[in-house]
Design an enzyme around this catalytic site. Structure first.
Site, PDB file in Angstrom:
ATOM      1  N   PHE A 145       0.857  -1.185   0.000  1.00 29.80           N
ATOM      2  CA  PHE A 145       0.000   0.000   0.000  1.00 29.80           C
ATOM      3  C   PHE A 145       0.891   1.231   0.000  1.00 29.80           C
ATOM      4  CE2 PHE A 145      -2.335   3.612   1.600  1.00 29.80           C
ATOM      5  CZ  PHE A 145      -3.457   3.564   0.798  1.00 29.80           C
ATOM      6  N   ASP A 230       9.212   2.880   2.007  1.00 32.79           N
ATOM      7  CA  ASP A 230       8.072   3.738   2.344  1.00 32.79           C
ATOM      8  C   ASP A 230       7.868   3.662   3.856  1.00 32.79           C
ATOM      9  OD1 ASP A 230       5.629   4.917   2.799  1.00 32.79           O
ATOM     10  OD2 ASP A 230       4.613   3.977   1.092  1.00 32.79           O
ATOM     11  N   LYS A 259       2.234  11.350   7.063  1.00 36.48           N
ATOM     12  CA  LYS A 259       1.414  11.099   8.253  1.00 36.48           C
ATOM     13  C   LYS A 259       1.896  11.922   9.463  1.00 36.48           C
ATOM     14  CE  LYS A 259      -1.165   7.265   6.701  1.00 36.48           C
ATOM     15  NZ  LYS A 259      -0.796   6.200   5.791  1.00 36.48           N
TER      16      LYS A 259
HETATM   17  C1  LIG Z   1      -1.028   6.197   4.299  1.00 38.04           C
HETATM   18  C2  LIG Z   1       0.066   5.621   3.466  1.00 38.04           C
HETATM   19  C3  LIG Z   1       0.378   6.160   2.204  1.00 38.04           C
HETATM   20  C4  LIG Z   1      -0.444   7.232   1.546  1.00 38.04           C
HETATM   21  O1  LIG Z   1      -0.499   8.417   2.265  1.00 38.04           O
HETATM   22  P1  LIG Z   1      -1.661   9.486   1.899  1.00 38.04           P
HETATM   23  O2  LIG Z   1      -1.286  10.694   2.721  1.00 38.04           O
HETATM   24  O3  LIG Z   1      -2.954   8.872   2.310  1.00 38.04           O
HETATM   25  O4  LIG Z   1      -1.582   9.745   0.443  1.00 38.04           O
HETATM   26  C5  LIG Z   1       1.455   5.623   1.527  1.00 38.04           C
HETATM   27  N1  LIG Z   1       2.187   4.617   2.043  1.00 38.04           N
HETATM   28  C6  LIG Z   1       1.919   4.081   3.250  1.00 38.04           C
HETATM   29  C7  LIG Z   1       2.778   2.974   3.777  1.00 38.04           C
HETATM   30  C8  LIG Z   1       0.837   4.547   3.995  1.00 38.04           C
HETATM   31  O5  LIG Z   1       0.540   3.983   5.169  1.00 38.04           O
END
Ligand SMILES: *Cc1c(COP(=O)(O)O)cnc(C)c1O
Length: 403
Positions: A145, A230, A259
């Site tokens: 994700f 990520d 985040k």
């Molecule tokens: C939440 C998340 C994203 C996307 O972030 P958004 O601010 O919602 O676009 C990407 N990678 C990971 C691992 C995430 O948890």
């Protein structure tokens, strides 16, 4: 202080009438929040065990972050990158100190930071590694994700994220998560990067086998491929270290952060790398109107300071260990597995016991907010400022629900 504005009891109905139906929230209407607690329209308090998917590591409305936001509101909020502002430089310097990478490129959402990283890796592949123009490929993991843009959902393996949204961006190769040999087998001379989550949060808090990141690091170095992690969900203390990659004593070539970087107050993300990767960008290559704005920068610097000064990574390690131990001790007949690291914890329930959502609804009734992920997994990811007593309070509710 002004009197609180009475909230409109029909607010969720208005959202349902006037909004797109792209979410299915639990039936709670939050009107106020502080620390690890949120309050609904009837004045009922709930313990927030989701913290907006780890965007609230510092807790709701942390006083230091609010103070930085208020101060900046009274000075200047937006300049665009056409001009300098006095907040961006100090924020980038602080992020560099915390991340260990020499440079960062600020954006707004997590998905934008990932897109920025994908662009950087491709351009590095073409201009530094020598991959023929337009041929660079990036290896990703199944059940990843990384956000919701067309390019990113194009390499998702979740059918619903893709259905109806094609055609997609080419150039991505999917391998099973947790299998370093599969990555090595997929690498060709056109491979520019490997993009992975150190722990797969959305997939249901999937922790890879020990040594996985270390093995991927060695493979990437050997084949001159960038290791791109990520850390949007796992970073900034969540797993008990500042960055999840520290658990394996490795250093990737680049990371994404978002985040909790915005301290629960303002959307803020960044792609971080050393000069060899970041210097592929030249003026005009890439950007964002709001990226690096002074509001975001002032808030981001305070958000980082809180994580460092309050030693939130160490708190996550200690309290996460305690929480996980308490969950294991339940020996619940409904639970298939408890897994995670620090305060990123997944409790997988048996299909015969019902969906994770049913358990989340029962927990909501008892004043604990959390969210199901991937059908069978209850995710517990409270703000890292939570106390042992508050975890005990949560367990007093979790125990009867899982009994
Ligand atoms: C939440 C998340 C994203 C996307 O972030 P958004 O601010 O919602 O676009 C990407 N990678 C990971 C691992 C995430 O948890």
């Amino acid at each position: 202080m002004s009197a609180p504005t009475p909230s409109d009891p029909s607010a969720p109905a208005l959202a349902a009438t006037y909004g797109a139906h792209n979410y299915h929230p639990l039936p709670v209407v939050v009107t106020h929040a502080e620390g690890v607690w949120v309050t609904d329209q009837d004045g009922r308090r709930y313990l927030d065990m989701l913290s907006s998917y780890s965007a609230l590591n510092q807790g709701h409305r942390h006083p230091r972050i609010l103070a930085a936001a208020r101060e900046q509101l009274d000075r200047v909020t937006l300049t665009s990158r056409a001009f300098h502002n006095d907040q961006l430089g100090p924020f980038l310097k602080r992020l560099s100190e915390v991340s260990g990478f020499s440079r960062s490129l600020p954006m707004n959402s997590g998905a934008e930071a990932v897109e920025t990283g994908l662009k950087a890796c491709r351009k590095w592949g073409h201009t530094v590694k020598g991959i023929p123009e337009g041929r660079a490929r990036i290896i990703v993991a199944a059940n990843n994700f990384h956000g919701r843009t067309i390019t990113i959902v194009g390499f998702s393996t979740e059918a619903q994220y893709r259905a109806g949204f094609g055609p997609f961006t080419p150039g991505f190769d999917v391998v099973p998560y947790g299998d370093a040999a599969a990555i090595e087998a997929m690498i060709t001379p056109d491979t520019a990067a490997v993009l992975l989550e150190p722990i797969q949060g959305e997939a249901g808090v999937v922790v890879p086998p020990e040594g996985y990141l270390k093995a991927v690091r060695a493979i990437c170095t050997q084949h001159n491929v960038l290791m791109f992690l990520d850390e949007i969900q796992t970073g900034l203390g969540r797993t008990g270290r500042m960055w999840a990659f520290e658990h394996e004593d490795i250093r990737p070539d680049c990371i994404t952060v978002a985040k909790a970087l915005g301290g629960g107050v303002y959307p803020l993300s960044a792609f971080c790398a050393d000069d060899a990767v970041m210097n592929v960008f030249t003026p005009g290559d890439h950007g964002s109107t709001f990226g690096g704005n002074p509001m975001a920068a002032a808030i981001g610097r305070a958000a980082l300071d809180v994580i460092v000064d309050e030693q939130l990574p160490a708190k996550a390690a200690e309290l996460g260990g305690y929480f996980m131990e308490r969950l294991h001790e339940l020996h619940s007949p409904h639970v298939r597995e408890v897994r995670g690291r620090g305060l990123l914890i997944g409790v997988e329930v048996h299909e015969a016991s019902g969906t994770a959502r049913t358990f989340c609804e029962a927990l909501q009734e008892r004043g604990v907010l959390c969210k199901d992920t991937h059908g069978q997994v209850i995710r517990f990811a409270p703000p890292l400022v939570i106390t042992r007593a508050e975890i005990d309070h949560a367990m007093d509710q979790v125990a009867p629900v899982l009994a």
